[in-house]
Structures are given as C-alpha cells and as structure tokens.
Write an enzyme that holds these catalytic residues in place. Structure first.
Site, PDB file in Angstrom:
ATOM      1  N   LYS A  52      19.135  49.409  16.759  1.00  0.00           N
ATOM      2  CA  LYS A  52      17.708  49.719  16.955  1.00  0.00           C
ATOM      3  C   LYS A  52      17.541  50.905  17.898  1.00  0.00           C
ATOM      4  CE  LYS A  52      15.201  46.588  14.778  1.00  0.00           C
ATOM      5  NZ  LYS A  52      13.880  46.306  14.298  1.00  0.00           N
ATOM      6  N   GLU A  76      14.119  41.180  20.102  1.00  0.00           N
ATOM      7  CA  GLU A  76      14.601  41.403  18.746  1.00  0.00           C
ATOM      8  C   GLU A  76      15.440  40.226  18.270  1.00  0.00           C
ATOM      9  OE1 GLU A  76      13.767  44.553  17.367  1.00  0.00           O
ATOM     10  OE2 GLU A  76      14.397  43.490  15.568  1.00  0.00           O
ATOM     11  N   ASP A  77      15.107  39.703  17.120  1.00  0.00           N
ATOM     12  CA  ASP A  77      15.925  38.680  16.463  1.00  0.00           C
ATOM     13  C   ASP A  77      16.147  37.422  17.295  1.00  0.00           C
ATOM     14  OD1 ASP A  77      15.859  40.262  14.307  1.00  0.00           O
ATOM     15  OD2 ASP A  77      17.978  40.701  14.187  1.00  0.00           O
ATOM     16  N   ASP A 104       9.499  42.967  17.961  1.00  0.00           N
ATOM     17  CA  ASP A 104       9.446  43.777  16.742  1.00  0.00           C
ATOM     18  C   ASP A 104       9.357  42.931  15.477  1.00  0.00           C
ATOM     19  OD1 ASP A 104       9.458  46.425  15.597  1.00  0.00           O
ATOM     20  OD2 ASP A 104      11.380  45.864  14.719  1.00  0.00           O
ATOM     21  N   ASP A 105       9.957  41.752  15.503  1.00  0.00           N
ATOM     22  CA  ASP A 105       9.936  40.914  14.296  1.00  0.00           C
ATOM     23  C   ASP A 105       8.520  40.437  13.992  1.00  0.00           C
ATOM     24  OD1 ASP A 105      12.852  40.898  14.067  1.00  0.00           O
ATOM     25  OD2 ASP A 105      12.712  39.804  15.945  1.00  0.00           O
ATOM     26  N   ASN A 149      14.402  40.071   3.376  1.00  0.00           N
ATOM     27  CA  ASN A 149      15.675  40.798   3.439  1.00  0.00           C
ATOM     28  C   ASN A 149      16.822  39.800   3.490  1.00  0.00           C
ATOM     29  OD1 ASN A 149      14.523  43.414   3.696  1.00  0.00           O
ATOM     30  ND2 ASN A 149      14.089  42.986   5.843  1.00  0.00           N
TER      31      ASN A 149
HETATM   32  P1  NAD Z   1      10.983  32.909  10.103  1.00  0.00           P
HETATM   33  O1  NAD Z   1      12.183  32.067  10.150  1.00  0.00           O
HETATM   34  O2  NAD Z   1      10.167  33.088  11.321  1.00  0.00           O
HETATM   35  O3  NAD Z   1      10.000  32.360   8.958  1.00  0.00           O
HETATM   36  C1  NAD Z   1      10.399  31.889   7.705  1.00  0.00           C
HETATM   37  C2  NAD Z   1       9.245  31.113   7.107  1.00  0.00           C
HETATM   38  O4  NAD Z   1       9.562  30.753   5.769  1.00  0.00           O
HETATM   39  C3  NAD Z   1       8.923  29.800   7.830  1.00  0.00           C
HETATM   40  O5  NAD Z   1       7.540  29.702   8.032  1.00  0.00           O
HETATM   41  C4  NAD Z   1       9.366  28.717   6.848  1.00  0.00           C
HETATM   42  O6  NAD Z   1       8.580  27.555   6.911  1.00  0.00           O
HETATM   43  C5  NAD Z   1       9.109  29.429   5.545  1.00  0.00           C
HETATM   44  N1  NAD Z   1       9.820  28.833   4.423  1.00  0.00           N
HETATM   45  C6  NAD Z   1      11.079  28.354   4.387  1.00  0.00           C
HETATM   46  N2  NAD Z   1      11.319  27.823   3.178  1.00  0.00           N
HETATM   47  C7  NAD Z   1      10.206  27.988   2.442  1.00  0.00           C
HETATM   48  C8  NAD Z   1       9.841  27.652   1.135  1.00  0.00           C
HETATM   49  N3  NAD Z   1      10.684  27.053   0.305  1.00  0.00           N
HETATM   50  N4  NAD Z   1       8.597  27.951   0.710  1.00  0.00           N
HETATM   51  C9  NAD Z   1       7.732  28.566   1.525  1.00  0.00           C
HETATM   52  N5  NAD Z   1       8.021  28.917   2.782  1.00  0.00           N
HETATM   53  C10 NAD Z   1       9.243  28.619   3.232  1.00  0.00           C
HETATM   54  O7  NAD Z   1      11.476  34.312   9.533  1.00  0.00           O
HETATM   55  P2  NAD Z   1      10.698  35.712   9.564  1.00  0.00           P
HETATM   56  O8  NAD Z   1      11.066  36.465  10.784  1.00  0.00           O
HETATM   57  O9  NAD Z   1       9.256  35.513   9.285  1.00  0.00           O
HETATM   58  O10 NAD Z   1      11.407  36.477   8.350  1.00  0.00           O
HETATM   59  C11 NAD Z   1      11.219  36.027   7.030  1.00  0.00           C
HETATM   60  C12 NAD Z   1      11.768  37.065   6.071  1.00  0.00           C
HETATM   61  O11 NAD Z   1      11.045  38.278   6.195  1.00  0.00           O
HETATM   62  C13 NAD Z   1      13.249  37.399   6.294  1.00  0.00           C
HETATM   63  O12 NAD Z   1      13.902  37.533   5.069  1.00  0.00           O
HETATM   64  C14 NAD Z   1      13.182  38.743   6.958  1.00  0.00           C
HETATM   65  O13 NAD Z   1      14.322  39.537   6.673  1.00  0.00           O
HETATM   66  C15 NAD Z   1      11.953  39.346   6.325  1.00  0.00           C
HETATM   67  N6  NAD Z   1      11.390  40.405   7.169  1.00  0.00           N
HETATM   68  C16 NAD Z   1      11.122  41.617   6.590  1.00  0.00           C
HETATM   69  C17 NAD Z   1      10.633  42.643   7.348  1.00  0.00           C
HETATM   70  C18 NAD Z   1      10.322  43.961   6.701  1.00  0.00           C
HETATM   71  O14 NAD Z   1      10.340  44.049   5.525  1.00  0.00           O
HETATM   72  N7  NAD Z   1      10.004  45.006   7.429  1.00  0.00           N
HETATM   73  C19 NAD Z   1      10.435  42.480   8.713  1.00  0.00           C
HETATM   74  C20 NAD Z   1      10.703  41.229   9.291  1.00  0.00           C
HETATM   75  C21 NAD Z   1      11.172  40.194   8.500  1.00  0.00           C
END
Ligand code: NAD
Length: 599
Positions: free
Chosen positions: A208, A280-281, A303-304, A445
C-alpha cells in the site's frame, strides 16, 4: 575536490531530504556510518563517504552514475564502465521482470530492486503502472503474503508484537526516519480474501505504501509499514517451522485493545497528531470498532471501509451519467453486509443527503443481504449488528438473493460477499427486465470470487449493464462489434490521493466527507469517451492525475473546516502539490552541480 563537493551538497540541500542529510552526516566525518543510516551496518567503517551513495538504495544510481560522479564520490571502478541512461535501466529491469517464470518471482525481483535502487524502482512502477500494479499490489501481494516467510529478506517496516506491550514507543523510536507522515498498519487477520496471515500480512502495508509513493507522490521516507503481531489462528502458519511471526493463537483478550491504544499513543508521541494512520485488513469486528474508537481523536481511516466506499461511490456517480438518473432515484441491493458493503451504503446515504433526502429516506433505498438472507427488522435468525441495523427495514424475510432481487427490483446490485458466481444468469436477466441500464458491481476479490464475470454481466443484460468489478476483467466485444471496457473499482484510485492531501497539508483529522469529495473528484475525471466505452473509472494509467485532484479536494475541504496545519494556504494548490510530489528522477551528485558561484 571530493570533500568540497560533498560539503557543498550538504550545505545547500534541503534539510528534509534524508539522502542529503545522509551525505551531510557522512561528510561531516561521522565515525560510524551506521549512525547515519542503518543500511550501512554491513559496510566497513573505513569506506569513504562517497561510497554511501552507491550502497544506499535511496541514492544509488547503479550504472547511471556519471563519470564525474564516480570520480567525485570515489566509486570509480566499483560499477561497470558503461554509463547507462535511466531509460535504458528501466528497459533492462522490464526485460528482467517479464522474463521471470511467475508473478511471485516478479514480485521478488521488484522487492530486490527497491532495496537496491529506489528511484529506479519507482521509475519502473510509475511508467508502467497498469503492468506493475497487479505485481506490487493485488493480486500478487496476496500470494506474497502467503509466501512472506520464505521471501522475507530485510526489514521494510516495523514488527510490533503483543509481548511488546509497555515498550511500544521504544520500537517506534528505533525506526531511523524522523519525518514519517503516513503509517499503514495491519494485524494480519483478514488479508484480502485470504483470511488470517498473521505476521506475514506485512506484505500489505509494504504494498500500500509503495502505491502512496508511486501514485500519491508521498516521499518513501515519510511512509512506515507496520504489522501488529498478536498471533495467528492459521494452523498452517503455526505449524510451519519457517513462519516468521509469533507462534501462538491470536490474543483476543483485553491486551489486544491495550496494544492498539499504546501503539496509537506511541505514534503520535514520536510523529505528532498529524501522522496519518491507515488501518488495513483488520477483521470485520475490530475494523468497525477501532475506526469508531479512534477516528475523532487521531488522523486515521480504514481503507477497507472508507477507501472502498469512496471508490465504489465514484463508480456509482459516474454510472448515473449513463443511466441518466439522480442518485436518489436508485434502489441498491448489497450482496454482503461487511466492511465493504456497509462502508459503501453509508457513503451513498451521505451523497443522497446532499441531494436533499433525509438520512432515513436515504437508508430506505439501501437493502442488505448477509449470510442469513435479507436484513429486515426483527429477523428471526438474528445476526443484525448495530451497523447493519440502520439498513434493516420492515419487510418479510427472504433468504435467497434471486427472490430478493425479484421482490425489490433494485436499480443497482452490488456484490461484496466473496461468493463466486452468485449473480446468476436469471438474476442478471431480471435486472435487465426492470431497468433500461442496470448497475451491476461485482466487487469481490480476487477474480475467482467475483459475483459474475464482465462477459456474463453484459451478455445477460443485452449489453445494457453498467458494470464494474473489484478485480480486472478483459474487454468484452458486443455482437455489434463494439468493445466494452469494464471498470475496475480499485482502491488505488482514492487512498493515495487522500494520503497525499493529508500528509502535504498537515491535515489533523480524516472525515467521512473527504471520502465523498474524493468520489466526486474521481467521477468527474471520467470522460464522455470513457463512458461510451463502458468505463466508470478513469483509465488506470491516469491514476496519478486522479490523486492530485483528490489531494486538492481533500485539502480544500480541510481548509474550509480548519483542519490543516499548513499556513498560509498556498495560492495555487495544484502547483504546490505537483512541486512537492516525489519524483523518480535521479539527483545529480556532480560537485559542479552544487558549486554555485559565490556572491
Ligand atoms: P467482510 O468479511 O467484512 O464481509 C463479508 C460479508 O459477506 C459479511 O457481511 C457476510 O455476512 C457476508 N456473507 C457471507 N456469506 C454470504 C452469503 N452466502 N450470502 C450473502 N452474504 C454473505 O468482508 P469485506 O471487507 O466486506 O469484503 C468482502 C469482499 O469485497 C471481499 O471479496 C473483498 O475482496 C471485496 N472488496 C473489494 C474491494 C474493491 O473492489 N475495491 C474493496 C474491499 C473489499
């Protein structure tokens, strides 16, 4: 001549430049080169000062040292006779990297380069951003974290463990740079979509911050990557004899909070309250909790949650120019209710409030789906945290996302639950039946987790979808022969610009509104030509320009709210920013260059 040249360099150069400070330190006759910079601990003390320029990655030019410099620095004969141009060096590096067998090998090559010749590293990254970003950041950095214990070579940041409680300021004090302005910190619990990587999560802050410099122009010596090692619940790592972190389960006791508290205080005590701390993460629960706890008191953001929100909202704002609607005309369904979805939903609400809705009216246009289905009031299966509760509406509970889409008929469907392929053909066709131009964002992702591919999104909506994804997808050709270029909602569009604005203008507090300003700045840079090609983000190669615009917006907002430390406000913000951004051009160490005529 040498000593005179070095003294002149020292006397005339900026106090803030560590390269020059280093040369000053050495030319002042410091008996121990290691007292100037830890990179010199391996050098025999008898080396003349000029040698430092060769061995320090920050000053090293390799074969690009001119003959004059080689003579002046006393390194003639220590580099091959040829004098290369930086352009030729860049080509050589590119050939080397492209010749590697795997992306992980390419990553290792790049990490070697930054430890050998920092300017050349940033030249290669900046001039080849689209090719290099996936190597120094996602997706390769994920693999690098998984292999970090093998590929770790030398310290690139600080490792603070739970056992350092009570002594964290000693560790922060050990970092050799006094001018740190941006820290990226992780506890390694939720590294990308790869889960707990413990101490090996260090690859993320390193990656980052490389983007802070390459894209945001923040000087590398102002950046500090930190991992907080509280153990790991990853059995594979715990059983790996080569694992570089603490060999214990994650400490989830009150000591964890004490560690974070002490860490925050130690940072500001050495680097002041203006030092930006980017989380981060961290796993979901800690991420929200720590953001709420610290965001008012410190210069910090997550950032997330906030960066992701800003990037996604930028894509949504640009999409509205294709759909011809106002934001408040839209209904959003989020597949996932985690850091990403909640962050995005809250920022969209803020944007709708700017359009004149009340918070309640705006929230009613947001629907969330988590692992237990649609989030509704009094859901029998429970699982509704405080953050999700804002989006729990009166409605019957529906478990299946396909049925939810049929019932709610959203205009926009955002996927961020890392459930691959969940946007089925039927769902996409349904979206196309309710909407002339359905907004479909498959943000999960890595690519293997995406809710649908770009091709599926376009094909099943008769090529009417406005599509963006978290991971890059190749362009898609319509049956009519038109090429559609899917947008990639890469966080790198936003956080380096916020970092640049905050660090350059000494912003004391990062507010949610700055992320909305950043979304608008990014969306405004999407041209009509981009939109015609299906892009809802500017081309990635222009991301440095996006950062400058975001830095201006961040600073303007901060001046308006009296949050900056830099006075008077520069009359030409853009010129000021451009002048202060890091550049990969080599410095000239020829004595004559500094030998300005006396008065
Ligand atoms: P997180 O763990 O905070 O959230 C995941 C969510 O998914 C939770 O609310 C969980 O209940 C839900 N979930 C799990 N199983 C499910 C199902 N079967 N049906 C519906 N919902 C379900 O994770 P996050 O930080 O929110 O990240 C989620 C995804 O978004 C990851 O793949 C991450 O890589 C991606 N992401 C993309 C970007 C980007 O494109 N710029 C940025 C951040 C995160």
């Amino acid at each position: 001549m040498l000593q005179r040249g070095m003294r002149q360099i020292a006397a005339r150069a900026s106090q803030a430049d560590p390269v020059i400070s280093l040369i000053r330190c050495c030319s002042s006759g410091a008996s121990d080169p290691s007292s100037c910079n830890p990179d010199f601990t391996s050098l025999p003390k008898a080396l003349v000062p000029g040698h430092q320029a060769l061995w320090n990655p920050r000053t090293n030019k390799g074969s690009a040292f001119s003959l004059r410099e080689r003579q002046a620095l006393g390194i003639h004969g220590l580099v091959p006779p040829v004098v290369s141009t930086p352009e030729l060096q860049e080509q050589k590096v590119l050939r080397n990297i492209r010749g590697q067998a795997s992306d992980l090998d390419r990553y290792v090559q790049l990490m070697d380069l930054v430890e050998r010749n920092e300017k050349l590293f940033y030249r290669v990254i900046c001039n080849n951003l689209e090719e290099m970003m996936p190597l120094i950041y996602t997706p390769t950095v994920g693999l690098a974290c998984q292999k970090y214990s093998f590929i770790y070579r030398k310290p690139q940041g600080l490792f603070i463990t739970i056992h350092d409680l009570g002594h964290i300021s000693d560790i922060i004090a050990a970092w050799p740079q006094d001018d740190v302005k941006a820290i990226v910190v992780t506890d390694g619990e939720r590294i990308l979509g790869l889960g707990d990587q413990g101490c090996a999560g260090m690859g993320i802050p390193v990656g980052k911050l490389a983007l802070y410099t390459a894209i945001g122009g923040v000087k590398p010596w102002q950046c500090l990557p930190i991992v907080l090692d509280v153990g790991t619940d990853n059995e594979k790592l715990l059983n790996d004899p080569l694992y570089i972190g603490l060999r214990q389960k994650r400490d989830r006791s009150e000591k964890y909070d004490q560690l974070i508290d002490e860490f925050m205080k130690a940072v500001v005590s050495r680097y002041s309250y203006n030092c930006l701390i980017q989380f981060e993460d961290f796993a979901n629960n800690n991420a929200f909790r720590l953001l709420e706890k610290y965001r008012h008191e410190y210069c910090t953001f997550n950032d997330d949650i906030q960066g992701t929100a800003s990037v996604a909202v930028a894509g949504v704002l640009a999409s509205l120019r294709i759909t011809g609607t106002k934001l408040k005309d839209n209904t959003f369904v989020f597949q996932g209710a985690g850091e990403a979805s909640l962050g995005i939903a809250n920022l969209i609400v803020a944007a709708m409030v700017e359009e004149g809705l009340s918070i309640e009216e705006a929230r009613k246009r947001m629907w969330m789906v988590d692992s237990r289905g649609l989030i509704v009031k009094n859901r029998a299966s429970g699982g509704i945290t405080e953050h999700k509760a804002h989006f729990a509406h009166d409605h019957e509970h529906i478990a299946d996302i396909g049925q939810i889409v049929k019932a709610l008929k959203p205009t926009a469907l955002i996927g961020a639950a890392a459930i691959a392929g969940v946007f089925t053909e039927e769902i996409l066709r349904d979206m196309a039946s309710f909407n002339a131009k359905p907004i479909i964002f498959a943000l999960s992702n890595p690519t293997s987790k995406a809710e649908c591919t770009a091709e599926q999104a376009y094909k099943y909506t008769d090529y009417r979808a406005v599509f963006a994804s978290g991971s890059p997808f190749d362009p898609v050709t319509t049956p009519g022969g038109k090429t559609l270029i899917p947008g990639q909602g890469n966080n790198a569009y936003v956080f380096p610009g916020i970092g640049l604005g905050v660090t350059l203008f000494g912003v004391r507090h990062v507010s949610y509104n700055m992320f909305l300003e950043a979304s608008k700045a990014c969306a405004e840079l999407v041209t009509d030509k981009d939109l015609a090609e299906g892009r809802v983000y500017p081309p990635l190669k222009d991301v440095r320009e996006v950062s400058i615009k975001i830095a201006i917006r961040t600073a303007e907002y901060a001046y308006e709210k009296n949050l900056t430390s830099l006075y008077p406000k520069p009359p030409d913000m853009e010129a000021f920013i451009r002048r202060h951004m890091y550049h990969y051009d080599y410095l000239n160490y020829e004595p004559e260059f500094y030998d300005w005529p006396s008065q």
